[in-house]
Design a protein around this motif. Structure first.
Motif, PDB file in Angstrom:
ATOM      1  N   ARG A  82       0.841  -1.204   0.000  1.00 59.58           N
ATOM      2  CA  ARG A  82       0.000   0.000   0.000  1.00 59.58           C
ATOM      3  C   ARG A  82       0.873   1.251   0.000  1.00 59.58           C
ATOM      4  O   ARG A  82       1.812   1.339   0.801  1.00 59.58           O
ATOM      5  N   LYS A 122       0.133  10.547  -5.076  1.00 61.07           N
ATOM      6  CA  LYS A 122      -0.444  11.529  -6.017  1.00 61.07           C
ATOM      7  C   LYS A 122       0.426  12.779  -6.090  1.00 61.07           C
ATOM      8  O   LYS A 122       0.280  13.582  -7.007  1.00 61.07           O
ATOM      9  N   PRO A 153      -0.631  -6.022  -5.486  1.00 60.62           N
ATOM     10  CA  PRO A 153      -1.130  -4.639  -5.401  1.00 60.62           C
ATOM     11  C   PRO A 153      -2.105  -4.427  -4.245  1.00 60.62           C
ATOM     12  O   PRO A 153      -2.755  -5.354  -3.789  1.00 60.62           O
ATOM     13  N   ASP A 154      -2.171  -3.204  -3.783  1.00 60.41           N
ATOM     14  CA  ASP A 154      -3.176  -2.783  -2.801  1.00 60.41           C
ATOM     15  C   ASP A 154      -3.465  -1.309  -3.122  1.00 60.41           C
ATOM     16  O   ASP A 154      -3.251  -0.873  -4.262  1.00 60.41           O
ATOM     17  N   GLN A 225     -18.709   1.932  -2.205  1.00 57.03           N
ATOM     18  CA  GLN A 225     -17.728   2.938  -1.762  1.00 57.03           C
ATOM     19  C   GLN A 225     -16.337   2.498  -2.196  1.00 57.03           C
ATOM     20  O   GLN A 225     -15.910   1.375  -1.920  1.00 57.03           O
ATOM     21  N   GLY A 226     -15.614   3.373  -2.895  1.00 61.76           N
ATOM     22  CA  GLY A 226     -14.304   3.019  -3.457  1.00 61.76           C
ATOM     23  C   GLY A 226     -14.503   2.636  -4.902  1.00 61.76           C
ATOM     24  O   GLY A 226     -15.352   1.786  -5.225  1.00 61.76           O
ATOM     25  N   PHE A 227     -13.751   3.294  -5.787  1.00 63.39           N
ATOM     26  CA  PHE A 227     -13.939   3.009  -7.223  1.00 63.39           C
ATOM     27  C   PHE A 227     -12.560   2.745  -7.834  1.00 63.39           C
ATOM     28  O   PHE A 227     -12.197   3.294  -8.859  1.00 63.39           O
ATOM     29  N   ASN A 229      -9.287  -0.572  -7.863  1.00 59.07           N
ATOM     30  CA  ASN A 229      -9.123  -1.969  -8.314  1.00 59.07           C
ATOM     31  C   ASN A 229     -10.362  -2.798  -7.973  1.00 59.07           C
ATOM     32  O   ASN A 229     -10.877  -3.545  -8.806  1.00 59.07           O
ATOM     33  N   GLN A 249     -18.814   6.049  -4.602  1.00 52.21           N
ATOM     34  CA  GLN A 249     -18.067   7.066  -3.866  1.00 52.21           C
ATOM     35  C   GLN A 249     -16.567   6.834  -4.015  1.00 52.21           C
ATOM     36  O   GLN A 249     -16.093   5.699  -3.926  1.00 52.21           O
ATOM     37  N   SER A 251     -12.625   9.236  -3.103  1.00 54.91           N
ATOM     38  CA  SER A 251     -12.210  10.202  -2.082  1.00 54.91           C
ATOM     39  C   SER A 251     -12.640  11.629  -2.430  1.00 54.91           C
ATOM     40  O   SER A 251     -12.585  12.510  -1.580  1.00 54.91           O
ATOM     41  N   SER A 252     -13.103  11.849  -3.668  1.00 54.39           N
ATOM     42  CA  SER A 252     -13.552  13.202  -4.060  1.00 54.39           C
ATOM     43  C   SER A 252     -14.991  13.464  -3.657  1.00 54.39           C
ATOM     44  O   SER A 252     -15.459  14.593  -3.666  1.00 54.39           O
ATOM     45  N   MET A 303     -11.432   1.827   2.405  1.00 58.41           N
ATOM     46  CA  MET A 303     -10.414   1.850   3.464  1.00 58.41           C
ATOM     47  C   MET A 303     -10.953   1.200   4.742  1.00 58.41           C
ATOM     48  O   MET A 303     -12.119   0.877   4.834  1.00 58.41           O
TER      49      MET A 303
HETATM   50  P1  NDP Z   1      -7.439   1.547  -5.039  1.00 54.56           P
HETATM   51  O1  NDP Z   1      -6.396   2.500  -4.636  1.00 54.56           O
HETATM   52  O2  NDP Z   1      -7.411   0.960  -6.419  1.00 54.56           O
HETATM   53  O3  NDP Z   1      -8.892   2.166  -4.806  1.00 54.56           O
HETATM   54  C1  NDP Z   1      -9.295   2.715  -3.588  1.00 54.56           C
HETATM   55  C2  NDP Z   1     -10.554   3.499  -3.848  1.00 54.56           C
HETATM   56  O4  NDP Z   1     -11.068   3.965  -2.605  1.00 54.56           O
HETATM   57  C3  NDP Z   1     -10.333   4.731  -4.706  1.00 54.56           C
HETATM   58  O5  NDP Z   1     -11.455   4.919  -5.526  1.00 54.56           O
HETATM   59  C4  NDP Z   1     -10.229   5.844  -3.671  1.00 54.56           C
HETATM   60  O6  NDP Z   1     -10.568   7.118  -4.181  1.00 54.56           O
HETATM   61  C5  NDP Z   1     -11.278   5.379  -2.679  1.00 54.56           C
HETATM   62  N1  NDP Z   1     -11.120   5.983  -1.361  1.00 54.56           N
HETATM   63  C6  NDP Z   1      -9.998   6.137  -0.629  1.00 54.56           C
HETATM   64  N2  NDP Z   1     -10.271   6.748   0.520  1.00 54.56           N
HETATM   65  C7  NDP Z   1     -11.598   6.974   0.513  1.00 54.56           C
HETATM   66  C8  NDP Z   1     -12.505   7.575   1.427  1.00 54.56           C
HETATM   67  N3  NDP Z   1     -12.077   8.049   2.599  1.00 54.56           N
HETATM   68  N4  NDP Z   1     -13.819   7.647   1.090  1.00 54.56           N
HETATM   69  C9  NDP Z   1     -14.246   7.168  -0.087  1.00 54.56           C
HETATM   70  N5  NDP Z   1     -13.448   6.588  -0.989  1.00 54.56           N
HETATM   71  C10 NDP Z   1     -12.148   6.498  -0.685  1.00 54.56           C
HETATM   72  O7  NDP Z   1      -7.387   0.359  -3.935  1.00 54.56           O
HETATM   73  P2  NDP Z   1      -7.950  -1.120  -4.055  1.00 54.56           P
HETATM   74  O8  NDP Z   1      -9.236  -1.119  -4.792  1.00 54.56           O
HETATM   75  O9  NDP Z   1      -6.844  -2.014  -4.481  1.00 54.56           O
HETATM   76  O10 NDP Z   1      -8.208  -1.457  -2.521  1.00 54.56           O
HETATM   77  C11 NDP Z   1      -9.406  -1.056  -1.844  1.00 54.56           C
HETATM   78  C12 NDP Z   1      -9.568  -1.913  -0.608  1.00 54.56           C
HETATM   79  O11 NDP Z   1      -9.659  -3.281  -0.989  1.00 54.56           O
HETATM   80  C13 NDP Z   1      -8.414  -1.852   0.387  1.00 54.56           C
HETATM   81  O12 NDP Z   1      -8.931  -1.999   1.690  1.00 54.56           O
HETATM   82  C14 NDP Z   1      -7.574  -3.061   0.028  1.00 54.56           C
HETATM   83  O13 NDP Z   1      -6.778  -3.502   1.108  1.00 54.56           O
HETATM   84  C15 NDP Z   1      -8.677  -4.052  -0.311  1.00 54.56           C
HETATM   85  N6  NDP Z   1      -8.257  -5.178  -1.134  1.00 54.56           N
HETATM   86  C16 NDP Z   1      -7.679  -4.997  -2.361  1.00 54.56           C
HETATM   87  C17 NDP Z   1      -7.320  -6.072  -3.129  1.00 54.56           C
HETATM   88  C18 NDP Z   1      -6.814  -5.925  -4.528  1.00 54.56           C
HETATM   89  O14 NDP Z   1      -6.752  -6.946  -5.238  1.00 54.56           O
HETATM   90  N7  NDP Z   1      -6.480  -4.747  -4.982  1.00 54.56           N
HETATM   91  C19 NDP Z   1      -7.460  -7.452  -2.626  1.00 54.56           C
HETATM   92  C20 NDP Z   1      -8.159  -7.535  -1.367  1.00 54.56           C
HETATM   93  C21 NDP Z   1      -8.503  -6.432  -0.648  1.00 54.56           C
HETATM   94  P3  NDP Z   1      -9.456   8.035  -4.916  1.00 54.56           P
HETATM   95  O15 NDP Z   1      -8.990   7.266  -6.091  1.00 54.56           O
HETATM   96  O16 NDP Z   1     -10.229   9.249  -5.224  1.00 54.56           O
HETATM   97  O17 NDP Z   1      -8.351   8.233  -3.909  1.00 54.56           O
END
Ligand code: NDP
Length: 424
Positions: A82, A122, A153-154, A225-227, A229, A249, A251-252, A303
């Motif tokens: 991460r 960033k 990746p994370d 929530q989270g857009f 990977n 959703q 982070s924006s 997160m």
């Molecule tokens: P990414 O960095 O690809 O995506 C994270 C997303 O979450 C982004 O859209 C980011 O927005 C958004 N985000 C971050 N902070 C906030 C917030 N406070 N409120 C709303 N949205 C937020 O990460 P991943 O998709 O890889 O990982 C996401 C979660 O999944 C983590 O907990 C990770 O540990 C878990 N995970 C991931 C795996 C993987 O294969 N990648 C496997 C298993 C678990 P922005 O881009 O605007 O910052």
């Protein structure tokens, strides 16, 4: 007693969450394995590294990096890297511990590990990001290897970062090692299906839960929530299955449309603008309103600690799926339980990523590559089997799915410890 002296009390963070989860699970472990539980409450090894890099303007910057191997009883370490400004040792410890449990839940032959760098990527140029990745990889090199510890990746890391890690490790070793990192580009021994694998696992486990709760995915309202990977792939797969994605959703901020958002258009907008908010065909809503949106299924894929008790009280959905690691606080978990909301826990719901990482590692080591259909079919089967085992155990013992998943995973880890024995 389970708080190591090198962790200061004010920085316990998610490690405390993990310890509470273990406390809740311990009484349900078999009498034979229960005495070994303390083996899970201490990480086996934690490395803290300094990552100095030259910035583009010639100045030097220092970043703090970590790699934690929580448990290697069942195989080499496995877990993501991460890059985030909030990364701490305690967070990496917790994430590595959840990897131990998760890998055992889906029964892949890995232990649990995790790594991270405290940095806001960033703020870095691409060249600076590459220098950071390569220096960090060199600093944790002593722990890595396809039979020792295999990163993936994370948050804020992707297949390009994995390619730099694989290249740096291989250069330092003087040989090409494809199996040392997963989530690589296809051109470098990456696996078909890996990109979508975590989102796909989220989708498959939700379908299984919905079936048992008498809910139809076709037409169900889903909020994600989270857009990144995980969240993007999950949202797309739900939409393809006929669900209505009513809110997204990042982070924006959040966007919503009760009639259903166009996930592809949202992705294209985010690629152009670097944010979801303001996307056409949707209302941009206050981030705080996201959790109370009218939805049947909520996917938390951003997160840790997003679902606090206050949020848990406001959720309308029947199913909460943890795509992220540790999104629900222990107190919120109890409230969701009381309210009858089905929580598909992280160690089960997001295990699709590590499952296909396992396939990638197997393909790299055997130098024989599978088709995407083969990979998806194997992934779906493993996810469905793990879900069924957890669901049936939860029903039989009258415990939440999280507890049942932890019992399944922890017992596998502790059994491996028991038969390996302590040394000397
Ligand atoms: P990414 O960095 O690809 O995506 C994270 C997303 O979450 C982004 O859209 C980011 O927005 C958004 N985000 C971050 N902070 C906030 C917030 N406070 N409120 C709303 N949205 C937020 O990460 P991943 O998709 O890889 O990982 C996401 C979660 O999944 C983590 O907990 C990770 O540990 C878990 N995970 C991931 C795996 C993987 O294969 N990648 C496997 C298993 C678990 P922005 O881009 O605007 O910052």
């Amino acid at each position: 007693a389970h708080i190591p002296s090198y962790l200061s009390a004010e920085h316990l963070g998610p490690w405390e969450t993990f310890l509470v989860q273990i406390d809740r699970v311990e009484p349900h472990l078999s009498a034979e394995l229960r005495p070994l539980t303390p083996l899970l409450t201490r990480p086996m090894r934690a490395l803290i590294v300094n990552v100095p890099i030259r910035l583009d303007d010639g100045e030097m910057a220092h970043f703090e990096g970590y790699r934690v191997q929580h448990n290697l009883a069942r195989g080499p370490g496995k877990g993501g890297i991460r890059f985030h400004p909030d990364v701490t040792l305690a967070e990496v410890m917790a994430l590595s511990a959840w990897m131990t449990v998760k890998n055992a839940v889906v029964n892949v032959p890995f232990g649990g590990a995790k790594g991270g760098v405290r940095v806001d990527p960033k703020q870095l140029s691409l060249a600076e990001l590459e220098r950071l990745t390569r220096r960090y990889t060199s600093e944790i090199h002593i722990l890595l290897g396809q039979d020792k510890d295999i990163p993936a990746p994370d948050i804020n890391t992707n297949e390009q970062v994995m390619a730099w890690m694989m290249d740096t490790y291989s250069m330092n070793e003087g040989r090409t090692s494809m199996g040392v990192v997963t989530g690589k580009p296809i051109s470098l021994g990456g696996s078909l299906g890996r990109k979508d694998a975590t989102g796909r696992g989220v989708f498959v486990s939700t379908v299984e839960a919905a079936k048992r709760l008498g809910m139809d995915i076709n037409g169900a309202r889903v909020a994600v929530q989270g857009f990144g990977n995980v969240g993007e792939a999950a949202a797309r797969l739900f939409a393809e299955a006929g669900a209505r994605v009513v809110a997204l959703q990042d982070s924006s901020g959040a966007i919503a449309n009760p009639s259903g958002l166009d996930v592809h258009a949202a992705k294209a907008w985010r690629q152009q603008q670097g944010r979801l908010s303001g996307a056409p065909g949707a209302e941009t809503i206050d981030a705080d309103r996201f959790w109370s949106v009218e939805a049947d299924i909520l996917v938390a894929a951003a997160m840790e600690n997003q679902i606090t008790p206050a949020v848990a009280e406001r959720i309308h959905a029947r199913i909460l799926v943890e795509g992220a690691n540790g999104p629900t606080t222990p107190e919120a978990d109890l409230i969701l339980q009381e309210r009858g909301i089905t929580v598909i826990p992280d160690v089960l719901a997001n295990a699709g990523g590590v499952t296909v990482s396992y396939f990638e590692w197997v393909q790299d080591i055997s130098a024989f590559f599978w088709t995407e259909d083969e990979i998806n079919a194997r992934l779906d089967r493993i996810m469905r089997e793990a879900f069924t085992a957890v669901w049936d155990a939860a029903r039989a013992k009258g415990i939440p799915l999280r507890t049942a998943a932890f019992v399944l995973g922890c017992e596998r880890v502790l059994l491996a410890h028991k038969v390996r024995g302590l040394y000397p």
